[in-house]
Scaffold this motif. Structure first.
Motif, PDB file in Angstrom:
ATOM      1  N   LEU A   1       0.824  -1.215   0.000  1.00 51.58           N
ATOM      2  CA  LEU A   1       0.000   0.000   0.000  1.00 51.58           C
ATOM      3  C   LEU A   1       0.855   1.260   0.000  1.00 51.58           C
ATOM      4  CD1 LEU A   1      -2.914  -0.927   2.407  1.00 51.58           C
ATOM      5  CD2 LEU A   1      -3.085  -0.413  -0.025  1.00 51.58           C
ATOM      6  N   VAL A   2       1.895   1.270   0.807  1.00 57.47           N
ATOM      7  CA  VAL A   2       2.776   2.440   0.842  1.00 57.47           C
ATOM      8  C   VAL A   2       3.482   2.601  -0.500  1.00 57.47           C
ATOM      9  CG1 VAL A   2       4.877   3.399   1.873  1.00 57.47           C
ATOM     10  CG2 VAL A   2       3.104   2.463   3.322  1.00 57.47           C
TER      11      VAL A   2
ATOM     12  N   SER B   1       0.882   3.778  -3.130  1.00 52.94           N
ATOM     13  CA  SER B   1       0.353   5.122  -2.882  1.00 52.94           C
ATOM     14  C   SER B   1       1.435   6.182  -3.031  1.00 52.94           C
ATOM     15  CB  SER B   1      -0.324   5.211  -1.514  1.00 52.94           C
ATOM     16  OG  SER B   1       0.527   4.813  -0.495  1.00 52.94           O
TER      17      SER B   1
ATOM     18  N   PRO C   1      -0.357   7.440  -6.729  1.00 53.25           N
ATOM     19  CA  PRO C   1      -1.385   7.891  -5.788  1.00 53.25           C
ATOM     20  C   PRO C   1      -2.767   8.056  -6.406  1.00 53.25           C
ATOM     21  CG  PRO C   1       0.095   9.692  -6.332  1.00 53.25           C
ATOM     22  CD  PRO C   1       0.662   8.454  -6.958  1.00 53.25           C
TER      23      PRO C   1
ATOM     24  N   ILE D   1      -7.067   5.998  -0.664  1.00 53.50           N
ATOM     25  CA  ILE D   1      -7.607   5.690   0.656  1.00 53.50           C
ATOM     26  C   ILE D   1      -8.696   4.628   0.588  1.00 53.50           C
ATOM     27  CG2 ILE D   1      -8.829   6.718   2.612  1.00 53.50           C
ATOM     28  CD1 ILE D   1      -7.234   9.268   2.074  1.00 53.50           C
TER      29      ILE D   1
ATOM     30  N   ALA E   1      -7.088   1.261   0.382  1.00 53.91           N
ATOM     31  CA  ALA E   1      -6.495   0.944   1.685  1.00 53.91           C
ATOM     32  C   ALA E   1      -7.574   0.527   2.685  1.00 53.91           C
ATOM     33  CB  ALA E   1      -5.726   2.142   2.216  1.00 53.91           C
TER      34      ALA E   1
ATOM     35  N   TYR F   1      -4.510   1.307   7.927  1.00 47.38           N
ATOM     36  CA  TYR F   1      -4.120   1.363   6.517  1.00 47.38           C
ATOM     37  C   TYR F   1      -4.618   2.638   5.843  1.00 47.38           C
ATOM     38  CZ  TYR F   1      -2.670  -3.558   6.696  1.00 47.38           C
ATOM     39  OH  TYR F   1      -2.040  -4.740   6.988  1.00 47.38           O
ATOM     40  N   THR F   2      -5.779   3.122   6.258  1.00 45.70           N
ATOM     41  CA  THR F   2      -6.297   4.367   5.690  1.00 45.70           C
ATOM     42  C   THR F   2      -5.391   5.537   6.062  1.00 45.70           C
ATOM     43  OG1 THR F   2      -8.550   3.508   5.826  1.00 45.70           O
ATOM     44  CG2 THR F   2      -8.310   5.872   5.569  1.00 45.70           C
TER      45      THR F   2
ATOM     46  N   THR G   1      -2.043   5.236   4.180  1.00 44.85           N
ATOM     47  CA  THR G   1      -2.123   5.665   2.787  1.00 44.85           C
ATOM     48  C   THR G   1      -2.249   7.177   2.685  1.00 44.85           C
ATOM     49  OG1 THR G   1      -3.131   3.568   2.208  1.00 44.85           O
ATOM     50  CG2 THR G   1      -3.386   5.335   0.631  1.00 44.85           C
ATOM     51  N   TYR G   2      -3.001   7.774   3.590  1.00 47.81           N
ATOM     52  CA  TYR G   2      -3.142   9.230   3.577  1.00 47.81           C
ATOM     53  C   TYR G   2      -1.778   9.910   3.747  1.00 47.81           C
ATOM     54  CZ  TYR G   2      -4.184  13.952   5.076  1.00 47.81           C
ATOM     55  OH  TYR G   2      -4.198  15.313   5.195  1.00 47.81           O
TER      56      TYR G   2
ATOM     57  N   SER H   1       1.163   8.558   3.255  1.00 52.19           N
ATOM     58  CA  SER H   1       2.032   8.192   2.130  1.00 52.19           C
ATOM     59  C   SER H   1       1.779   9.094   0.931  1.00 52.19           C
ATOM     60  CB  SER H   1       1.792   6.739   1.720  1.00 52.19           C
ATOM     61  OG  SER H   1       2.101   5.873   2.762  1.00 52.19           O
TER      62      SER H   1
ATOM     63  N   HIS I   1       4.422  11.770  -0.964  1.00 52.08           N
ATOM     64  CA  HIS I   1       4.899  11.006  -2.117  1.00 52.08           C
ATOM     65  C   HIS I   1       5.821  11.797  -3.037  1.00 52.08           C
ATOM     66  CE1 HIS I   1       1.730  12.851  -4.630  1.00 52.08           C
ATOM     67  NE2 HIS I   1       2.414  12.390  -5.662  1.00 52.08           N
TER      68      HIS I   1
END
Length: 172
Positions: free
Chosen positions: A45-46, A49, A53, A58, A61, A83-84, A87-88, A90, A94
């Motif tokens: 996920l990281v 994202s 992205p 989200i 995730a 995870y949410t 991801t936010y 990340s 980014h």
């Protein structure tokens, strides 16, 4: 200075889905209950994202977190929340992370993985009255996941590095 700079091909949505499914199935293996085993779903996920992205956000995730909650038989929403937020944050960093090489990127992703594990522990401690702190060795999973970051970068970017039509006279 002499290292090659690749112009990456567009990533296939199917490849992203397959890599997330593989990460999910790696978390299914029986070693998932052991302390110090990396969280492959968080790693994937990281990675996606940060690199894509607009394709992995989200919502993805949250769904992956709900599936991990059901698989792990933990409180519904524990992994989904972690995870949410992962991801936010990340997606928030980014552009900065992509300026560095994979080894230097490890310094950016380690706090993200530590944050996820902290969130999971906090949810467990708040929801279950008899829950206990698992100890500091519990965070070794974040360190091992971070050490896998360069390998994941090399592996997941490999299909994008190939040339569409191979030409030996082309410099890039």
């Amino acid at each position: 200075m002499n290292s090659p700079h690749y112009i990456l091909l567009p990533v296939s949505s199917l490849f992203i889905a397959v890599s997330l499914a593989c990460a999910f199935f790696l978390n299914f293996l029986p070693w998932g209950a052991w302390i110090g085993i990396p969280d492959f779903v968080a790693l994937a996920l990281v990675f996606w994202s940060i690199h894509q992205p607009r394709k992995v956000g989200i919502g993805v995730a949250f769904l992956m977190g709900l599936m991990m909650d059901v698989h792990s038989a933990v409180h519904l929403g524990e992994n989904a929340l972690a995870y949410t937020l992962l991801t936010y944050f990340s997606i928030a960093i980014h552009r900065r992370v992509l300026w560095f090489k994979p080894l230097a990127q490890c310094f950016y992703v380690l706090p993200l993985f530590l944050f996820v594990q902290t969130m999971q522990i906090l949810v467990r401690l708040m929801v279950a009255p008899d829950a206990q702190f698992p100890g500091w060795l519990y965070f070794s999973s974040s360190v091992l996941t971070t050490l896998l970051w360069p390998v994941a970068t090399w592996l997941l970017l490999a299909p994008q590095r190939r040339a569409v039509d191979k030409d030996n006279t082309r410099p890039i």
